[in-house]
Write a protein that holds these residues in place. Structure first.
Motif, mmCIF file in Angstrom:
data_model
loop_
_atom_site.group_PDB
_atom_site.id
_atom_site.type_symbol
_atom_site.label_atom_id
_atom_site.label_comp_id
_atom_site.label_asym_id
_atom_site.label_seq_id
_atom_site.Cartn_x
_atom_site.Cartn_y
_atom_site.Cartn_z
ATOM 1 N N HIS A 2 0.840 -1.185 0.000
ATOM 2 C CA HIS A 2 0.000 0.000 0.000
ATOM 3 C C HIS A 2 0.876 1.236 0.000
ATOM 4 C CE1 HIS A 2 0.921 0.784 4.268
ATOM 5 N NE2 HIS A 2 0.832 -0.515 4.412
ATOM 6 N N LEU A 3 0.273 2.346 -0.370
ATOM 7 C CA LEU A 3 0.999 3.605 -0.410
ATOM 8 C C LEU A 3 1.464 3.987 0.982
ATOM 9 C CD1 LEU A 3 1.659 5.643 -2.678
ATOM 10 C CD2 LEU A 3 -0.269 7.002 -1.866
ATOM 11 N N ASP A 4 2.718 4.387 1.114
ATOM 12 C CA ASP A 4 3.249 4.826 2.396
ATOM 13 C C ASP A 4 2.361 5.929 2.964
ATOM 14 O OD1 ASP A 4 4.805 6.019 4.461
ATOM 15 O OD2 ASP A 4 6.604 5.166 3.551
ATOM 16 N N ALA A 5 2.058 5.816 4.264
ATOM 17 C CA ALA A 5 1.122 6.748 4.893
ATOM 18 C C ALA A 5 1.601 8.191 4.822
ATOM 19 C CB ALA A 5 0.878 6.338 6.343
ATOM 20 N N LYS A 6 2.907 8.402 4.717
ATOM 21 C CA LYS A 6 3.417 9.766 4.690
ATOM 22 C C LYS A 6 3.318 10.395 3.303
ATOM 23 C CE LYS A 6 8.233 8.526 3.694
ATOM 24 N NZ LYS A 6 9.618 8.500 4.187
ATOM 25 N N VAL A 7 3.025 9.578 2.282
ATOM 26 C CA VAL A 7 2.940 10.069 0.912
ATOM 27 C C VAL A 7 1.523 10.570 0.643
ATOM 28 C CG1 VAL A 7 3.156 9.478 -1.526
ATOM 29 C CG2 VAL A 7 4.735 8.487 0.137
ATOM 30 N N HIS A 8 1.429 11.785 0.101
ATOM 31 C CA HIS A 8 0.130 12.357 -0.210
ATOM 32 C C HIS A 8 0.136 12.916 -1.623
ATOM 33 C CE1 HIS A 8 -1.298 12.055 3.956
ATOM 34 N NE2 HIS A 8 -0.111 12.488 4.322
ATOM 35 N N GLN A 9 -1.059 13.168 -2.135
ATOM 36 C CA GLN A 9 -1.183 13.803 -3.442
ATOM 37 C C GLN A 9 -1.275 15.308 -3.250
ATOM 38 O OE1 GLN A 9 -3.807 12.086 -6.481
ATOM 39 N NE2 GLN A 9 -4.741 14.106 -6.694
ATOM 40 N N TYR A 10 -0.485 16.045 -4.035
ATOM 41 C CA TYR A 10 -0.468 17.507 -3.971
ATOM 42 C C TYR A 10 -0.643 18.079 -5.365
ATOM 43 C CZ TYR A 10 1.757 16.751 0.602
ATOM 44 O OH TYR A 10 2.037 16.341 1.885
ATOM 45 N N ASP A 11 -1.354 19.179 -5.450
ATOM 46 C CA ASP A 11 -1.405 19.944 -6.689
ATOM 47 C C ASP A 11 -0.147 20.806 -6.794
ATOM 48 O OD1 ASP A 11 -3.936 18.958 -7.353
ATOM 49 O OD2 ASP A 11 -4.944 20.563 -6.245
ATOM 50 N N PHE A 12 0.315 21.034 -8.009
ATOM 51 C CA PHE A 12 1.447 21.926 -8.215
ATOM 52 C C PHE A 12 1.194 22.821 -9.412
ATOM 53 C CE2 PHE A 12 2.594 18.435 -11.057
ATOM 54 C CZ PHE A 12 3.098 19.092 -12.173
ATOM 55 N N THR A 13 1.896 23.952 -9.423
ATOM 56 C CA THR A 13 1.834 24.892 -10.541
ATOM 57 C C THR A 13 3.249 25.127 -11.054
ATOM 58 O OG1 THR A 13 -0.073 26.011 -9.562
ATOM 59 C CG2 THR A 13 1.123 27.193 -11.282
#
Length: 263
Positions: A2-13
């Motif tokens: 599973h995805l590491d709990a500390k990894v999140h999805q972020y928007d970037f510009t």
């Protein structure tokens, strides 16, 4: 897996995306949340817009992050369809990424350190060099490339306050002619190191690791593998270990203790 709990999805510009060499681009993104979290040697997995059929994200390491401005700087080579589309992004364009991924450099105070980078392995090595300088170390840097048009990072290494900076090109079009390992051997004969960090072609890293091990010096290597999923499920980025078995580059690395890797 599973995805590491500390990894999140972020928007970037995109702040800027400029060509700095033959197929080499410097990308600066605005991503304030991640800029304050990501550590030298970790990476991000980018969703590149433009082709809905391209579901695989692109893993990229970074050269520097600035929590104050909320920006992250990356340098990448446009070598496939995904990175080619990435090179077309302009200021103001946006997408999303996953991060911070993987385990980075083990940065701590100590004696003199040597940072060795080849090709597109320069960004994570410069991130390590910057952190080591901030930790109070004297840091020497070796940068290698096939030719001058593929070279990047020499002025950045000088700007961060590194000690000796040696640039090598295979064809002698810039700096010292020959492989980066020649410069490494030269520096080892002149200085005492207690740490080497390296990223670049596998053959180069293996040679650097052997030089360090023969001298009894710790060596950390950031490995380059095809990290298809980025969270250990697909087994495409396996790294053979000297003691037997495999580890996942994306989850157990990308930074490894070089003496544990089966080069």
């Amino acid at each position: 897996m599973h995805l590491d709990a500390k990894v999140h999805q972020y928007d970037f510009t995109v702040v800027s995306n400029e060509r700095v060499g033959d197929g080499i681009f410097r990308l600066v993104i605005s991503c304030p949340e991640l800029a304050s979290l990501i550590l030298p040697g970790q990476f991000m997995n980018f969703r590149v817009p433009g082709d809905a059929s391209h579901i695989v994200r692109i893993p990229l390491s970074f050269a520097s992050s600035d929590a104050g401005t909320g920006t992250i700087e990356l340098v990448y080579a446009a070598v496939g369809e995904g990175t080619r589309r990435l090179s077309l992004l302009e200021a103001g364009d946006g997408s999303d990424l996953l991060g911070p991924c993987g385990h980075g450099w083990n940065v701590r105070p100590g004696g003199r350190a040597l940072c060795v980078a080849g090709g597109v392995g320069v960004p994570p090595v410069l991130a390590a060099a910057r952190a080591l300088v901030q930790a109070g170390r004297t840091v020497d840097v070796v940068l290698g490339a096939q030719t001058a048009s593929r070279l990047w990072g020499e002025t950045d290494a000088l700007a961060l306050g590194a000690g000796e900076v040696i640039v090598c090109t295979d064809d002698g079009s810039y700096g010292m002619r020959g492989f980066a390992t020649i410069a490494v051997e030269k520096l080892f004969s002149a200085n005492e190191y207690d740490l080497v960090v390296t990223c670049g072609p596998n053959v180069m890293m293996g040679a650097v690791a052997r030089i360090a091990e023969d001298a009894g010096v710790e060596c950390q290597a950031s490995l380059e593998r095809m990290m298809t999923c980025g969270f250990g499920a697909c087994s495409t980025c396996n790294v053979a270990m000297r003691a037997g078995g495999y580890k996942a580059c994306c989850m157990d690395g990308p930074v490894f203790d070089a003496k544990e890797v089966a080069w």
